[in-house]
Design a protein around this motif. Structure first.
Motif, PDB file in Angstrom:
ATOM      1  N   GLN A  52      18.514 -20.080  25.940  1.00  0.00           N
ATOM      2  CA  GLN A  52      18.576 -19.099  24.852  1.00  0.00           C
ATOM      3  C   GLN A  52      17.168 -18.637  24.510  1.00  0.00           C
ATOM      4  O   GLN A  52      16.300 -19.449  24.172  1.00  0.00           O
ATOM      5  CB  GLN A  52      19.237 -19.709  23.620  1.00  0.00           C
ATOM      6  N   PRO A  54      14.243 -17.175  22.349  1.00  0.00           N
ATOM      7  CA  PRO A  54      13.990 -17.178  20.911  1.00  0.00           C
ATOM      8  C   PRO A  54      14.111 -15.775  20.335  1.00  0.00           C
ATOM      9  O   PRO A  54      13.600 -14.813  20.907  1.00  0.00           O
ATOM     10  CB  PRO A  54      12.544 -17.699  20.809  1.00  0.00           C
ATOM     11  N   TYR A  57      12.755 -13.303  14.085  1.00  0.00           N
ATOM     12  CA  TYR A  57      13.347 -13.546  12.778  1.00  0.00           C
ATOM     13  C   TYR A  57      13.369 -12.267  11.953  1.00  0.00           C
ATOM     14  O   TYR A  57      12.380 -11.553  11.847  1.00  0.00           O
ATOM     15  CB  TYR A  57      12.568 -14.623  12.012  1.00  0.00           C
ATOM     16  N   GLU A  72      21.586 -23.422   9.651  1.00  0.00           N
ATOM     17  CA  GLU A  72      20.888 -23.735  10.896  1.00  0.00           C
ATOM     18  C   GLU A  72      19.450 -24.191  10.653  1.00  0.00           C
ATOM     19  O   GLU A  72      18.899 -24.961  11.441  1.00  0.00           O
ATOM     20  CB  GLU A  72      20.924 -22.540  11.830  1.00  0.00           C
ATOM     21  N   SER A  73      18.852 -23.744   9.552  1.00  0.00           N
ATOM     22  CA  SER A  73      17.485 -24.163   9.259  1.00  0.00           C
ATOM     23  C   SER A  73      17.397 -25.648   8.950  1.00  0.00           C
ATOM     24  O   SER A  73      16.335 -26.260   9.070  1.00  0.00           O
ATOM     25  CB  SER A  73      16.925 -23.355   8.075  1.00  0.00           C
ATOM     26  N   GLY A  76      17.771 -28.081  12.644  1.00  0.00           N
ATOM     27  CA  GLY A  76      16.775 -28.144  13.714  1.00  0.00           C
ATOM     28  C   GLY A  76      17.164 -27.229  14.853  1.00  0.00           C
ATOM     29  O   GLY A  76      17.592 -26.092  14.645  1.00  0.00           O
ATOM     30  N   GLU A  77      17.057 -27.722  16.097  1.00  0.00           N
ATOM     31  CA  GLU A  77      17.376 -26.908  17.272  1.00  0.00           C
ATOM     32  C   GLU A  77      18.879 -26.746  17.411  1.00  0.00           C
ATOM     33  O   GLU A  77      19.617 -27.726  17.470  1.00  0.00           O
ATOM     34  CB  GLU A  77      16.802 -27.577  18.529  1.00  0.00           C
ATOM     35  N   VAL A  78      19.343 -25.514  17.448  1.00  0.00           N
ATOM     36  CA  VAL A  78      20.766 -25.199  17.541  1.00  0.00           C
ATOM     37  C   VAL A  78      20.995 -24.319  18.760  1.00  0.00           C
ATOM     38  O   VAL A  78      20.368 -23.263  18.895  1.00  0.00           O
ATOM     39  CB  VAL A  78      21.261 -24.465  16.273  1.00  0.00           C
ATOM     40  N   ASP A  79      21.882 -24.751  19.686  1.00  0.00           N
ATOM     41  CA  ASP A  79      22.151 -23.937  20.872  1.00  0.00           C
ATOM     42  C   ASP A  79      23.175 -22.851  20.551  1.00  0.00           C
ATOM     43  O   ASP A  79      23.733 -22.799  19.443  1.00  0.00           O
ATOM     44  CB  ASP A  79      22.614 -24.800  22.055  1.00  0.00           C
ATOM     45  N   SER A  83      25.832 -22.543  17.383  1.00  0.00           N
ATOM     46  CA  SER A  83      25.641 -21.415  16.469  1.00  0.00           C
ATOM     47  C   SER A  83      26.912 -20.595  16.332  1.00  0.00           C
ATOM     48  O   SER A  83      27.279 -20.164  15.232  1.00  0.00           O
ATOM     49  CB  SER A  83      24.496 -20.528  16.974  1.00  0.00           C
TER      50      SER A  83
END
Length: 222
Positions: A52, A54, A57, A72-73, A76-79, A83
């Motif tokens: 994915q 980046p 924002y 999601e913040s 941490g890391e969300v695939d 998501s």
């Protein structure tokens, strides 16, 4: 123990508007019906999540997007798969905001005791009887650490053939269940129990309607 990926998992992914599910070959067993349904529904079965890029924002103006960014913040890391699931859950929560939520169909305590509320179970589509409107939903299986598979089936005015490569017990809840063999027809009514031994070739059906619980052993028979 490997996790069994069945057609029910594919239907759930499609319902969640997922384009793929993760099923590493060294961790999962995928039934032939699940593979066929995944191809038909356009759900990709992947060993790993796609990379994915980046995203830049941008402040969210849509309430759903604002909630999703906040969730999601904190994760941490969300695939992409996670998501998409979060997005679906948020949309459903907002849609149901003004309505009392029903009891969860599945509840499990710290000792591993699992409760399934039958009146909250919605039947999916059984792909083992093409052209028939047969409903099926698995509720207990190897993913729960069980050696038995448990689920619900129901339909109206239909019959279909089936050969069992497992032992099965059926507990009729509503209507009447007919199980035909060369020796005759066994008819079960609400409260009745039918045991069908492994290797049996039968015809399941009902001339009216039926809803029942099935228990199979072993759970990972596919």
């Amino acid at each position: 123990m490997k996790k069994l990926i069945s057609s029910a998992d594919i239907r759930q992914a499609k319902s969640n508007q997922q384009t793929y599910i993760l099923a590493p070959a060294n961790e999962c067993i995928i039934t032939p019906e699940a593979r066929d349904l995944a191809e038909a529904e356009g759900v990709e079965i992947r060993d790993a999540a796609p990379p994915q890029a980046p995203a830049e924002y941008k402040p969210a103006t849509d309430p759903k997007a604002t909630i999703q960014q906040a969730v999601e913040s904190h994760l941490g890391e969300v695939d992409a798969n996670t998501s998409e699931q979060i997005k679906t859950l948020i949309a459903k929560a907002l849609a149901d905001f003004n309505f009392a939520a029903p009891d969860s169909p599945r509840q499990i305590n710290d000792d591993g005791i699992l409760l399934v509320r039958g009146n909250a179970v919605t039947l999916g589509e059984f792909d083992g009887a093409p052209g028939k409107q047969i409903g099926l939903t698995d509720v207990v299986g190897v993913e729960d650490g069980s050696n038995m598979g448990v689920g619900y089936m129901g339909w109206e005015n239909a019959f279909f053939p089936w050969t069992l490569c497992y032992d099965e017990v059926n507990v009729v809840l509503e209507g009447e269940l007919h199980v035909k063999t060369a020796a005759g027809t066994t008819i079960a009514n609400p409260g009745d129990v039918i045991f069908i031994p492994k290797g049996s070739s039968v015809e399941f059906g009902t001339p009216t309607r039926v809803r029942y619980v099935y228990i199979t052993y072993p759970a990972d028979w596919a």
